[in-house]
Design an enzyme around this catalytic site. Sequence first.
Site, PDB file in Angstrom:
ATOM      1  N   ASP A 175      -9.284  -4.968  -6.162  1.00  0.00           N
ATOM      2  CA  ASP A 175      -8.506  -3.430  -5.091  1.00  0.00           C
ATOM      3  C   ASP A 175      -9.165  -2.548  -5.598  1.00  0.00           C
ATOM      4  OD1 ASP A 175      -7.024  -1.452  -3.828  1.00  0.00           O
ATOM      5  OD2 ASP A 175      -5.623  -2.083  -4.024  1.00  0.00           O
ATOM      6  N   HIS A 199      -7.377  -5.236  -1.883  1.00  0.00           N
ATOM      7  CA  HIS A 199      -6.267  -4.093  -1.288  1.00  0.00           C
ATOM      8  C   HIS A 199      -5.335  -5.659  -0.603  1.00  0.00           C
ATOM      9  CE1 HIS A 199      -3.337  -0.802  -1.448  1.00  0.00           C
ATOM     10  NE2 HIS A 199      -3.684  -0.890   0.154  1.00  0.00           N
ATOM     11  N   SER A 215       0.843  -1.543   0.332  1.00  0.00           N
ATOM     12  CA  SER A 215       0.389  -0.284  -0.263  1.00  0.00           C
ATOM     13  C   SER A 215       0.829   1.422   0.045  1.00  0.00           C
ATOM     14  CB  SER A 215      -1.003  -0.257   1.013  1.00  0.00           C
ATOM     15  OG  SER A 215      -2.218   0.893   1.362  1.00  0.00           O
TER      16      SER A 215
END
Length: 724
Positions: free
Chosen positions: A668, A700, A593
């Site tokens: 995602d 995600h 991320s």
Amino acid sequence: MKKIIWLFLISGMAATAQKNLTIQEATSGQYQIFAPKSLVSPHWRPDTHTITYLDETYAKLIQRSEASQWAESTLITKYELAAALKAKFPEDTFALRIFPYDYIWKNKSTLILNAEGAKGNYMVVFDADKKAVVSAVAIAQDAANQVLSPNGTSAAWLKENNIVITNNGKDINVTNDTDKGIVNGSDYTHRQEFGIDKGMWWSPNSDKLLYYRKDESMVANFPLVQWGERIATDKEIKYPMAGMKSEEVTLVLYDIATGKSLTLKTEGPKEQFLTTVTWSPDGKQIYVGVLNREQNHLKLNKYDAVTGNLIKTLFEEKAATYVEPLHGLTFVPGHADQFLYRTEKEGYEQFYLYTTDGKLVKKLGYKDVVVTELLNFDTNAKNVFYIGTANNGLDRQLYRAELSSGKTTQVTTTSGTHEDEVSSDGTLSLDNFANTTTVNDVIIINLKSNKATTLFKAENPYTGKTVLPKMELVTLTSADGKTPLNGRIIYPAKFDAAKKYPVMVYVYGGPHAQLVTNKWLGGASLFDYYMAQQGYVVFTLDSRGSDARGRDFEHVVHRNLGVNEMADQMKGVDFLKSKTFVDQNKIGVYGWSFGGFMTTSLMLDHADTFKVGVAGGPVCDWKYYEVMYGERYMDTPQENPEGYEKTSVIKKAQKLQGRLLVIHGAQDNVVVQQNSMEFIEACIKAGKQVDYFLYPTHEHNVRGKDRAHLNQKIADYFDTYLKK
């Protein structure tokens, strides 16, 4: 000179007949077979000196009381709960898998909990002493975001994008929007930024329901390809990218008796954010934090719950960077004209006591302590208890603040991480304590006498099973030469200082995350220790921009995400290079991320240092990220073109030299796949080889059994391109 401030060995276990972790153990074992002994879902019964929690099988609710010298006894079993539900709803069947984990105490005798039957779901008020259902509301099995009314007789819940209230066995359709772009009552409003975790609020008298109405019909659609069909299909989500059209949100008030609705007159631009939503204790007013889209000007407004009119703006908060409200107001028990407001406006997130007219009564902040959790008030609300930071953010301690004087006392003092539950009279605290040498000590502290009663000390769960490598917590200095930074180094198994080892830097570095803490394992995941067992030095540094160190520490990222964070990470690299056992030609980096963004940035901006990288779910250009988070830190692309240009890894693809694996979830909806696809395309155009792997069904994060597959892939990549 950089200085290691303290060293702790995780274990002194002998290596005889003990094996390294498997990839499955490194993935899930930390929460399963190696999970330290602890109390599951512990709570104090209000107005008592009795704690309750679930047993290890999750089948019983256990209690311990001061009167019994903290001896265990069974309060309720899942079978007794099922029998009581069957008596209330004879037409249904209840074979409860576990006693409800998310139970809460409503008062001294009654619990609020959720239960699942064969025919429906139930929101239940349960008398723990009589073992009988006081009241229960049956709701549909597909109900979402259900909220029980304070009187326990009604429940509001979501059916897709509409709100239903179940009252007296009947369903009331509060909203009937056929346009899926109109979303009512959802906790996924403003993309759950600003501390938003609910979308509906019952009035204290249970006669009205306040809810978010989100109009995202004008927000651009983003396609998520679904691969499960014979011909792949397209699932579209609403995704407001930075600088583009965002959602329009209002707050609507529904009156149960009249069936009528009105909209709070929040006025202002349509794309502002509505936060810190709180009812007054008497149900006559509603408080809302109105934050502009630029996120640098907050107004705390009070509205009339009958007319929806603005009564008064109590105060305003402005910043040159951003204002980030994260918590609703907390009214002082017995003082309906006073509330606590939580803000970092003076440098550290702390409490301020205000009147309902907007007058500041007292600041309740203490030194540089960042409040991380509000606990409760004691009898007569003389004191408020909370968990806050200490030791440069490494520790969590229990604090007590006296409302009348503002005097604050640090209640717990042993360095480490304290997780506390304070009794309703404020005289006892259930303290779960851990640090790098303490697995989990569970203690009852008498807050008057300071006498401690130990319930148990958890044993090292790795003893006799595996040898965890040595770990140190270290302190470095930031790139500006002013700020201490917390780091963690895990040494390779069977460490030999005369050898040279490859390095895996595990990085995040962004807001709202802290990786290095003074707790068991130092805050590291078991995968970090797995990699150390495979022969890597594993290093992590919480750079400026990360959590729990105050406003200025975090806000240094504003308009230039990644720039100062990378500068600090390179100070960590300098520290590693100063060690004779580090192979300076074999340094790699991994993150997910924001950490994926940092990994890619480091691989490009410092290509001569990092030879291998694994970037999971990376933001590759902040213009592809969403409005609420992205514009807070970067402003819009129109306002900050230089910042977006400088921080885009897509623009730097030609700088790639080492081996880089980019991983993304095809579903995602947080960091959309367009980020990594644009980066891959830029690498192709620049003639740079890059590896890419997609998890077709994951969002995600890669969760469940596939997580072990992910970890194996990461380990294999480092073994192939860095270790050998």
